[in-house]
Scaffold this active site. Structure first.
Site, PDB file in Angstrom:
ATOM      1  CG  ASN A 173      -2.253   6.073  -2.827  1.00  0.00           C
ATOM      2  OD1 ASN A 173      -1.423   6.966  -2.886  1.00  0.00           O
ATOM      3  ND2 ASN A 173      -2.381   5.162  -3.762  1.00  0.00           N
ATOM      4  CB  CYS A 174      -4.167   5.359   3.952  1.00  0.00           C
ATOM      5  SG  CYS A 174      -4.817   3.870   3.200  1.00  0.00           S
ATOM      6  CG  LEU A 175      -6.100  11.188   3.141  1.00  0.00           C
ATOM      7  CD1 LEU A 175      -7.367  11.999   2.973  1.00  0.00           C
ATOM      8  CD2 LEU A 175      -4.908  11.969   2.678  1.00  0.00           C
TER       9      LEU A 175
END
Length: 117
Positions: free
Chosen positions: A115-117
């Site tokens: 869930n990290c960009l």
């Protein structure tokens, strides 16, 4: 899941460690504390005892759940393992500026959190 695309290599002693385009290990089994130190040095970081505590927590999290935690689960895991004073996002931001979840996962030899960009 780790990327299989090799963008470059990191030399650690007599070993060449394959890295993906974002600097994560292609082969998670290549990780050693020396690899973490070399990755940190590339970023101008010096790993102290507090950093290693968090790296151990995230590696334990990965061993348990087969996933790198995003920020909120990382904060919770650190709090449970190291106490409430260390289980705070401000504490992790001080140790690992930019994105604690991504930086810690990279230094711990784990895949980028989903869930990290």
């Amino acid at each position: 899941m780790a990327s299989t695309e090799v963008a470059r290599y990191l030399n650690v002693g007599d070993r060449r460690i394959a890295l993906d385009p974002e600097g994560y290990l292609v082969e998670l089994s290549d990780w050693t504390p020396a690899v973490a130190e070399a990755l940190a040095a590339e970023e101008g970081r010096e790993l102290g005892e507090e950093h290693w505590e968090v790296i151990e927590v995230i590696r334990d999290f990965y061993a348990r759940y087969q996933a790198s935690p995003a920020m909120r689960p990382l904060v919770k895991a650190v709090g449970l393992a190291l106490g409430p004073e260390k289980g705070r996002s401000l504490y992790l931001m001080r140790l690992f500026p930019d994105s604690p979840a991504k930086v810690t996962a990279r230094l711990a030899g784990l895949p980028k959190p989903a869930n990290c960009l």
